[in-house]
Each structure stands twice: as structure tokens, then as C-alpha cells.
Design an enzyme around this catalytic site. Structure first.
Site, PDB file in Angstrom:
ATOM      1  N   LYS A  84      -5.898  25.437   7.243  1.00  9.92           N
ATOM      2  CA  LYS A  84      -5.285  24.195   7.714  1.00  9.92           C
ATOM      3  C   LYS A  84      -6.228  23.504   8.685  1.00  9.92           C
ATOM      4  CE  LYS A  84      -0.880  22.376   9.300  1.00  9.92           C
ATOM      5  NZ  LYS A  84       0.558  22.602   9.365  1.00  9.92           N
ATOM      6  N   HIS A  88      -3.691  19.779   4.114  1.00 11.22           N
ATOM      7  CA  HIS A  88      -4.377  20.537   5.159  1.00 11.22           C
ATOM      8  C   HIS A  88      -5.842  20.175   5.333  1.00 11.22           C
ATOM      9  CE1 HIS A  88      -1.216  23.970   5.417  1.00 11.22           C
ATOM     10  NE2 HIS A  88      -0.685  22.764   5.455  1.00 11.22           N
ATOM     11  N   HIS A 103      -1.186  24.535  -2.900  1.00  8.53           N
ATOM     12  CA  HIS A 103       0.084  24.009  -2.423  1.00  8.53           C
ATOM     13  C   HIS A 103       0.026  22.518  -2.662  1.00  8.53           C
ATOM     14  CE1 HIS A 103       1.903  27.184   0.526  1.00  8.53           C
ATOM     15  NE2 HIS A 103       1.942  27.555  -0.747  1.00  8.53           N
ATOM     16  N   ASP A 143       4.242  16.476   4.435  1.00  7.82           N
ATOM     17  CA  ASP A 143       4.940  17.149   3.330  1.00  7.82           C
ATOM     18  C   ASP A 143       6.012  16.283   2.680  1.00  7.82           C
ATOM     19  OD1 ASP A 143       3.716  19.940   3.282  1.00  7.82           O
ATOM     20  OD2 ASP A 143       4.276  19.787   5.375  1.00  7.82           O
ATOM     21  N   ASP A 193       4.597  22.449  -2.199  1.00  9.40           N
ATOM     22  CA  ASP A 193       4.925  22.623  -0.781  1.00  9.40           C
ATOM     23  C   ASP A 193       5.229  21.268  -0.155  1.00  9.40           C
ATOM     24  OD1 ASP A 193       5.351  23.603   1.712  1.00  9.40           O
ATOM     25  OD2 ASP A 193       3.255  24.058   2.165  1.00  9.40           O
TER      26      ASP A 193
END
Ligand code: RNT
Ligand code: ZN
Length: 409
Positions: free
Chosen positions: A219, A253, A277, A287, A317
Site C-alpha cells: 500500500k 494502493h 484487488h 474503494d 475489494d
């Protein structure tokens, strides 16, 4: 599907039926945490670790029964092969402290997966806990804190091995930790050294590679940890390589101007498997529910044109608390399928040839021409063959009125 659709694609050397068959067999891992804003089933834990689900849409699932009911409702409208992605905080039976989890605390999930023909993926939950001290878990300077999370990760891995045994299907265990600093670090190396040492201790446990795979997720920053993230991309890329783990790329990320799809081919050259993700950050790692936009399309394109679908763990995700959470899951997962289908209907041989001949005019011509092809009719055919109804909005609204609204706000 009209005959003309098959003919149009044939002109470009694309076999529509083959594309549909391939799509039917792609497994997508669906995140259970979209349905309850990552609350989980443990009492008194609030979400921490620099991630946030925003919005106050009512009726989120509060327990195993409600969450599985919502998940079942969502997958009625999601064709294809599916996995349910779990976090350790979704312990379903005889709740114990997170560091002590075993398979016996997740039994009902395995029954649920069997009944609904789902695979399972698993994540240790190294956040939303009072053992996350000053935003540090595995990289903490406090040995007790580190040991707590080491134990949690090892037990997550063992739990996943048992899940895999019971389900007779491989489980992906993904490790993500929120560790970082709000202000610039005085010493980056010591925290990364701590993380490396903790991971080494976790992997002293030799897990059975026939039962599970393990990925590590990097991340760039989180809320409250804006200046430094211990588990950065370079850290995990090297750690994964050295320890035969899978690098996981989350689309939210990286710096917003980075192209995550561009990274896939490089990872494929050096790693037998990769994990993703799929998410959508808006200005930060927010997100949002994934849309059928260029970023998503490029990810799907890369996986298809590099022939990497069978080397990739594809997980979603996103988590949005401002809209009906069941509808969110259906829209997002269907967009993943749509992007994959469009990629499968693209004449990559022609495009590659044009590139190899350095015919940039033809490349641009083809790239733009493809956008006009009737992929949506193929998508409708795919839904039909899978026995899934196309429209779902009204059905989920009815489910909201009849079932979800009984939960109170
Ligand atoms: C956080 C990571 C992580 C989580 C889930 C809940 O930024 O993306 O993957 O979103 O594990
Ligand atoms: Zn993620």
C-alpha cells in the site's frame, strides 16, 4: 444472440462462443465485507487501520445469518464461478480472541460455501483491534504486539489449510497490514526490519502449498498514516520473490497517476502467480464500487492478452456504505465480468501483429474500431446461458423492503 454478432466478431478472428465459455470459468472472489462496511461479527471493534467505509445507507448485515442471506441474494444475479472472500473478523462459530482462531470458528462458512458452490479466500484481520498500537501491528517496536499478530497470522494460515481440506479447494490467504506513520519517519529501515522479522517468524510455519497460496498486499498510504507505509510495494515485491509468495496489487494502493495495469506484465515475467484487488479509488483509496471504466478495462485486457487468467487470483475489494450494499456487489462484480468479456472479444492477435509491424496507424484504427462492436449482446447471451436474469434493480429493492428493512436503521 443475433447471428450477425457472431459474424462481426468472426471478421476479426474472434470466436464469440469461446469467449463466453472462457468467461464462465473465470473465478472471481467476492468480498463479504461490502455487505457490512467491514464491521465483522466481533463485538466492540471499530474499523481502524487507515481504511474507511463512508455512507449511512441503512440495513447493513449485522451477523452471520443476515450477511449470508445478503450474499446469497447478490449471487442470484451474479453468473460465473465465485469465491467468497472472508476476513478473520467474520468468525461465525464460538467466537474466540482473534489470535486463537481455528477452523472450528469458521465451520458455518464452509457449509455455506459448499451449499452455494463457492470457493473461499481468507484474510487475517490486522486492524480494528486494540492490539493495533499506534497504527503498528507486525512492525511494532513492542514485542508483545508483534507476537500477537504473528500468532494471528499463523492461526489464520492454519485455519485456511483446514478450510481448504474441508472444501477440497485451494484457499488464498492474503496478508495486508495497516502499519505506517502520520509524519515523516526518522527511521524507515527499523520498521521494515521489524516487519521482515515478523513475516519470517510467520513463515517458519511451513504451510502446505497444495492446500493454500499466500499473497502479500502492499500500500502507499492510509488515513492517519499519510507519510509512510511500512509494507510498501518494493518491500513486498522483494519479500514475495524471496519467499515464494504471491504479490498482490490493489488498484487503490498506488499514486493516483500510476497505471496499475502496466505493472502486471512485469510481475508475470518473474512470478508464477499474481493476485489482484480490483477496486476504484476516487482521489484516495476510497474503494468506490468498480465501474466499467478505462482503468478496469485495462486490467482485464492485460490478464487476457498475456494469457494470465489461470495464474491470477482475481479478487474484488470495494466497499461503499452509501448505497444498497447488495446492489453494490452485483454492479461491481458484473462490471468485472463485462470488462473480462470485452477483453476476451478483442482481437489481440491482430493488435499484436500491428504493433510488431510498427504499424501504429493500424493499431490506433483497430483499438478505436473495437469499441463499436456489439459486446453487450454477447453479455446478454452469457447471462442467458448462465440462467441469470438481466435486470436486478427492482428485485433487490423488493428484497430491501421485505427483508433488509426489518433490521432497523
Ligand atoms: C486495505 C486493503 C485491504 C482491505 C481488506 C478489507 O487498504 O485494501 O485489502 O481493503 O482486506
Ligand atoms: Zn485490498
Amino acid at each position: 444472440m443475433r447471428k450477425e454478432v457472431i459474424e462481426v466478431y468472426k471478421k476479426y478472428g474472434v470466436d464469440v462462443n469461446k469467449a463466453i465459455e472462457t468467461l464462465k470459468n473465470i473465478e472471481v472472489s467476492i468480498q463479504c465485507w461490502q455487505l457490512d462496511d467491514i464491521d465483522g461479527f466481533l463485538s466492540n471493534e471499530v474499523l481502524t487501520g487507515g481504511i474507511q467505509s463512508t455512507g449511512n445507507y441503512p440495513y447493513k448485515a449485522r451477523n452471520f445469518e443476515e450477511l449470508t442471506s445478503d450474499f446469497k441474494q447478490a449471487i442470484k444475479y451474479i453468473p460465473g464461478k465465485k469465491r467468497v472472500n472472508l476476513h478473520a473478523i467474520y468468525e461465525s462459530d464460538n467466537i474466540v480472541d482473534r489470535s486463537e482462531i481455528t477452523f472450528s470458528n469458521f465451520k458455518r462458512w464452509v457449509d455455506f460455501a459448499k451449499e452455494n458452490d463457492l470457493g473461499i479466500d481468507f484474510n487475517p484481520t490486522c486492524f480494528a483491534s486494540n492490539m493495533l498500537k499506534d497504527n503498528l501491528s507486525l512492525s511494532s517496536y513492542d514485542e508483545n504486539v508483534r507476537n500477537y499478530w504473528i500468532k494471528h497470522c499463523i492461526n489464520s494460515i492454519k485455519t485456511s489449510e483446514d478450510i481448504s481440506r474441508k472444501l477440497n479447494k485451494k484457499v488464498l490467504v492474503n496478508i495486508w497490514i495497516p502499519d505506517g506513520l502520520k509524519e515523516s519517519p526518522s527511521n524507515r529501515l527499523s520498521l521494515r526490519q521489524n516487519l521482515k522479522d515478523s513475516l519470517d517468524k510467520i513463515f517458519e510455519y511451513k504451510y502446505d502449498r497444495n492446500l493454500i497460496d499466500v499473497s502479500v498486499e502492499s500500500k502507499v498510504f492510509g488515513i492517519g498514516v499519510e507519510s509512510f507505509t511500512v509494507g510498501s510495494f518494493e518491500f513486498y515485491l522483494n519479500y514475495a520473490k524471496e519467499n515464494n509468495l504471491i504479490p498482490l496489487l490493489d488498484m487503490g494502493h498506488f499514486h493516483p497517476s500510476e497505471n496499475v495495469a502496466d505493472k502486471i506484465s512485469s510481475l508475470l515475467l518473474f512470478n508464477p502467480k499474481i493476485a489482484l484487488h480490483v477496486s476504484r479509488g476516487v482521489r484516495w483509496d476510497s474503494d468506490h464500487v468498480i465501474k466499467l471504466n478505462d482503468d478496469l478495462q485495462e486490467i482485464a485486457d492485460e490478464l487476457v492478452k498475456t494469457n494470465a487468467l489461470n495464474r491470477t487470483y482475481l479478487a474484488l475489494d470495494f466497499f461503499d456504505g452509501s448505497i444498497n450494499r447488495v446492489t453494490a456487489l452485483i454492479i461491481g462484480t458484473r462490471n468485472m465480468h463485462k470488462a473480462l468479456l470485452k477483453a476476451l472479444l478483442t482481437p489481440w492477435d491482430l493488435l499484436t501483429k500491428a504493433q510488431e509491424e510498427l504499424d501504429h496507424t493500424k493499431t490506433l484504427y483497430l483499438q478505436e474500431k473495437i469499441k463499436e462492436l456489439p459486446w453487450n449482446e454477447v453479455y446478454e447471451e452469457y447471462l442467458k446461458q448462465e440462467g441469470v436474469k438481466e435486470d436486478f434493480y427492482d428485485d433487490i429493492k423488493a428484497y430491501e423492503n421485505e427483508i433488509m428493512s426489518k433490521r432497523g436503521e
